[in-house]
Design a protein around this motif. Sequence first.
Motif, PDB file in Angstrom:
ATOM      1  N   PRO A 118      25.430   7.025 -13.976  1.00  0.00           N
ATOM      2  CA  PRO A 118      25.505   7.960 -15.095  1.00  0.00           C
ATOM      3  C   PRO A 118      24.839   9.320 -14.857  1.00  0.00           C
ATOM      4  CG  PRO A 118      23.949   6.197 -15.585  1.00  0.00           C
ATOM      5  CD  PRO A 118      24.631   5.845 -14.300  1.00  0.00           C
ATOM      6  N   LEU A 119      24.022   9.436 -13.838  1.00  0.00           N
ATOM      7  CA  LEU A 119      23.347  10.714 -13.568  1.00  0.00           C
ATOM      8  C   LEU A 119      24.078  11.554 -12.516  1.00  0.00           C
ATOM      9  CD1 LEU A 119      19.659   9.453 -13.604  1.00  0.00           C
ATOM     10  CD2 LEU A 119      20.879  10.670 -15.427  1.00  0.00           C
ATOM     11  N   LEU A 120      25.124  10.988 -11.938  1.00  0.00           N
ATOM     12  CA  LEU A 120      25.906  11.709 -10.934  1.00  0.00           C
ATOM     13  C   LEU A 120      26.498  12.959 -11.567  1.00  0.00           C
ATOM     14  CD1 LEU A 120      26.216  10.706  -8.056  1.00  0.00           C
ATOM     15  CD2 LEU A 120      28.501   9.929  -8.622  1.00  0.00           C
ATOM     16  N   GLY A 121      26.507  14.033 -10.832  1.00  0.00           N
ATOM     17  CA  GLY A 121      27.036  15.280 -11.373  1.00  0.00           C
ATOM     18  C   GLY A 121      25.960  16.163 -11.984  1.00  0.00           C
ATOM     19  N   SER A 122      24.756  15.643 -12.107  1.00  0.00           N
ATOM     20  CA  SER A 122      23.638  16.458 -12.610  1.00  0.00           C
ATOM     21  C   SER A 122      23.298  17.505 -11.561  1.00  0.00           C
ATOM     22  CB  SER A 122      22.411  15.585 -12.878  1.00  0.00           C
ATOM     23  OG  SER A 122      22.696  14.597 -13.828  1.00  0.00           O
ATOM     24  N   ARG A 123      22.783  18.635 -12.022  1.00  0.00           N
ATOM     25  CA  ARG A 123      22.452  19.728 -11.094  1.00  0.00           C
ATOM     26  C   ARG A 123      21.006  19.660 -10.624  1.00  0.00           C
ATOM     27  NH1 ARG A 123      25.476  22.177 -15.125  1.00  0.00           N
ATOM     28  NH2 ARG A 123      23.551  22.855 -16.122  1.00  0.00           N
ATOM     29  N   GLY A 124      20.496  18.474 -10.417  1.00  0.00           N
ATOM     30  CA  GLY A 124      19.126  18.343  -9.927  1.00  0.00           C
ATOM     31  C   GLY A 124      18.307  17.418 -10.803  1.00  0.00           C
ATOM     32  N   ILE A 125      17.082  17.200 -10.362  1.00  0.00           N
ATOM     33  CA  ILE A 125      16.221  16.216 -11.021  1.00  0.00           C
ATOM     34  C   ILE A 125      15.850  16.647 -12.446  1.00  0.00           C
ATOM     35  CG2 ILE A 125      14.007  17.070 -10.141  1.00  0.00           C
ATOM     36  CD1 ILE A 125      13.523  13.916  -9.597  1.00  0.00           C
ATOM     37  N   GLY A 126      15.717  17.950 -12.666  1.00  0.00           N
ATOM     38  CA  GLY A 126      15.381  18.441 -14.008  1.00  0.00           C
ATOM     39  C   GLY A 126      16.448  18.054 -15.020  1.00  0.00           C
TER      40      GLY A 126
ATOM     41  N   GLY B 205       0.825  -1.197   0.000  1.00  0.00           N
ATOM     42  CA  GLY B 205       0.000   0.000   0.000  1.00  0.00           C
ATOM     43  C   GLY B 205       0.862   1.250   0.000  1.00  0.00           C
ATOM     44  N   PRO B 206       0.215   2.406   0.079  1.00  0.00           N
ATOM     45  CA  PRO B 206       0.936   3.671  -0.005  1.00  0.00           C
ATOM     46  C   PRO B 206       1.841   3.902   1.207  1.00  0.00           C
ATOM     47  CG  PRO B 206      -1.344   4.068   0.578  1.00  0.00           C
ATOM     48  CD  PRO B 206      -1.218   2.598   0.294  1.00  0.00           C
ATOM     49  N   TYR B 207       2.890   4.661   0.983  1.00  0.00           N
ATOM     50  CA  TYR B 207       3.788   5.075   2.061  1.00  0.00           C
ATOM     51  C   TYR B 207       4.493   6.333   1.612  1.00  0.00           C
ATOM     52  CZ  TYR B 207       7.480   2.958  -0.787  1.00  0.00           C
ATOM     53  OH  TYR B 207       8.339   2.648  -1.813  1.00  0.00           O
ATOM     54  N   ASP B 208       4.992   7.090   2.560  1.00  0.00           N
ATOM     55  CA  ASP B 208       5.736   8.308   2.251  1.00  0.00           C
ATOM     56  C   ASP B 208       7.026   8.264   3.052  1.00  0.00           C
ATOM     57  OD1 ASP B 208       6.575  10.797   1.442  1.00  0.00           O
ATOM     58  OD2 ASP B 208       5.286  11.882   2.838  1.00  0.00           O
ATOM     59  N   LEU B 209       8.078   7.799   2.418  1.00  0.00           N
ATOM     60  CA  LEU B 209       9.341   7.606   3.109  1.00  0.00           C
ATOM     61  C   LEU B 209      10.466   7.741   2.096  1.00  0.00           C
ATOM     62  CD1 LEU B 209      10.091   6.765   6.043  1.00  0.00           C
ATOM     63  CD2 LEU B 209      10.236   4.433   5.210  1.00  0.00           C
ATOM     64  N   SER B 210      11.550   8.388   2.503  1.00  0.00           N
ATOM     65  CA  SER B 210      12.712   8.457   1.634  1.00  0.00           C
ATOM     66  C   SER B 210      13.956   8.289   2.492  1.00  0.00           C
ATOM     67  CB  SER B 210      12.718   9.775   0.856  1.00  0.00           C
ATOM     68  OG  SER B 210      13.690  10.653   1.319  1.00  0.00           O
ATOM     69  N   PHE B 211      15.071   7.981   1.841  1.00  0.00           N
ATOM     70  CA  PHE B 211      16.319   7.777   2.579  1.00  0.00           C
ATOM     71  C   PHE B 211      16.793   9.066   3.251  1.00  0.00           C
ATOM     72  CE2 PHE B 211      16.636   4.024  -0.232  1.00  0.00           C
ATOM     73  CZ  PHE B 211      16.841   3.062   0.734  1.00  0.00           C
ATOM     74  N   SER B 212      16.249  10.216   2.848  1.00  0.00           N
ATOM     75  CA  SER B 212      16.645  11.469   3.483  1.00  0.00           C
ATOM     76  C   SER B 212      15.807  11.778   4.728  1.00  0.00           C
ATOM     77  CB  SER B 212      16.579  12.622   2.485  1.00  0.00           C
ATOM     78  OG  SER B 212      15.305  12.690   1.910  1.00  0.00           O
TER      79      SER B 212
ATOM     80  N   LEU C 158      26.542  -2.746 -11.966  1.00  0.00           N
ATOM     81  CA  LEU C 158      25.328  -2.062 -11.512  1.00  0.00           C
ATOM     82  C   LEU C 158      25.265  -0.680 -12.154  1.00  0.00           C
ATOM     83  CD1 LEU C 158      25.698  -2.811  -7.689  1.00  0.00           C
ATOM     84  CD2 LEU C 158      24.340  -4.100  -9.338  1.00  0.00           C
ATOM     85  N   VAL C 159      24.124  -0.352 -12.724  1.00  0.00           N
ATOM     86  CA  VAL C 159      23.893   0.991 -13.244  1.00  0.00           C
ATOM     87  C   VAL C 159      22.822   1.602 -12.354  1.00  0.00           C
ATOM     88  CG1 VAL C 159      23.062   2.373 -15.192  1.00  0.00           C
ATOM     89  CG2 VAL C 159      24.533   0.380 -15.600  1.00  0.00           C
ATOM     90  N   VAL C 160      23.218   2.584 -11.568  1.00  0.00           N
ATOM     91  CA  VAL C 160      22.326   3.190 -10.575  1.00  0.00           C
ATOM     92  C   VAL C 160      21.809   4.515 -11.123  1.00  0.00           C
ATOM     93  CG1 VAL C 160      22.112   3.927  -8.184  1.00  0.00           C
ATOM     94  CG2 VAL C 160      23.677   2.069  -8.764  1.00  0.00           C
ATOM     95  N   LEU C 161      20.506   4.565 -11.391  1.00  0.00           N
ATOM     96  CA  LEU C 161      19.890   5.729 -12.029  1.00  0.00           C
ATOM     97  C   LEU C 161      19.317   6.685 -10.983  1.00  0.00           C
ATOM     98  CD1 LEU C 161      18.150   3.875 -14.980  1.00  0.00           C
ATOM     99  CD2 LEU C 161      20.269   5.204 -15.037  1.00  0.00           C
ATOM    100  N   THR C 162      20.190   7.205 -10.168  1.00  0.00           N
ATOM    101  CA  THR C 162      19.780   8.133  -9.114  1.00  0.00           C
ATOM    102  C   THR C 162      20.872   9.167  -8.909  1.00  0.00           C
ATOM    103  OG1 THR C 162      20.841   6.861  -7.367  1.00  0.00           O
ATOM    104  CG2 THR C 162      18.555   6.301  -7.862  1.00  0.00           C
ATOM    105  N   GLY C 163      20.597  10.072  -7.997  1.00  0.00           N
ATOM    106  CA  GLY C 163      21.588  11.070  -7.627  1.00  0.00           C
ATOM    107  C   GLY C 163      22.500  10.563  -6.528  1.00  0.00           C
ATOM    108  N   LYS C 164      23.280  11.479  -5.982  1.00  0.00           N
ATOM    109  CA  LYS C 164      24.353  11.103  -5.054  1.00  0.00           C
ATOM    110  C   LYS C 164      23.867  10.541  -3.724  1.00  0.00           C
ATOM    111  CE  LYS C 164      24.958  15.788  -3.355  1.00  0.00           C
ATOM    112  NZ  LYS C 164      24.907  16.956  -4.182  1.00  0.00           N
ATOM    113  N   LYS C 165      22.651  10.853  -3.293  1.00  0.00           N
ATOM    114  CA  LYS C 165      22.228  10.372  -1.972  1.00  0.00           C
ATOM    115  C   LYS C 165      22.088   8.841  -1.920  1.00  0.00           C
ATOM    116  CE  LYS C 165      17.235  10.981  -2.322  1.00  0.00           C
ATOM    117  NZ  LYS C 165      16.067  11.712  -1.889  1.00  0.00           N
ATOM    118  N   TYR C 166      21.922   8.212  -3.081  1.00  0.00           N
ATOM    119  CA  TYR C 166      21.792   6.754  -3.120  1.00  0.00           C
ATOM    120  C   TYR C 166      23.140   6.041  -3.180  1.00  0.00           C
ATOM    121  CZ  TYR C 166      16.715   6.757  -3.793  1.00  0.00           C
ATOM    122  OH  TYR C 166      15.366   6.892  -3.627  1.00  0.00           O
TER     123      TYR C 166
END
Length: 150
Positions: free
Chosen positions: A126-134, A67-74, A101-109
């Motif tokens: 490959p997405l590391l170094g991006s300046r945000g989700i946009g 079911g639904p949840y609202d949780l993040s590693f931060s 492993l190809v991890v499609l996330t930012g640095k927090k992961y």
Amino acid sequence: MTTLAILPCGNRKIWDKEGEIGPVFARDAYIGTFHRLCRAYAEMFHPQWVILSAKHGFLQLEDTVPGPYDLSFSHKSDDIISMKCLAEQVRKKRLNDFQHLVVLTGKKYKPIVEKSFGPHANIEMPLLGSRGIGEMQQKLKQALKEGRPL
């Protein structure tokens, strides 16, 4: 070389749209734009993929999300899955059979994946170094459009 893509789950979930739907497969649970772009990228370039959830850990496509949840590693919460449980899942689900492993996330992961898989894991982000989700979304869209992996 066998590659596993690791995708973030995301805030928006199927229950935001269909509140009474009940438990669903992990592949159907996450509906946010970033997750959908990551999924399309994974399906195009890395057919083996899992979703990393702060609540449920490494979810394979047929795993059930109750079911639904609202949780993040931060978040600061006791409900966040422990590093010990994540490492156990890697072993039990045989995710450590993958050589790359190809991890499609930012640095927090990054530290989460590194601790889960251990010091010898071959991790590409490959997405590391991006300046945000946009910017991450733009990179994924471009790769999909050109049919060329990041």
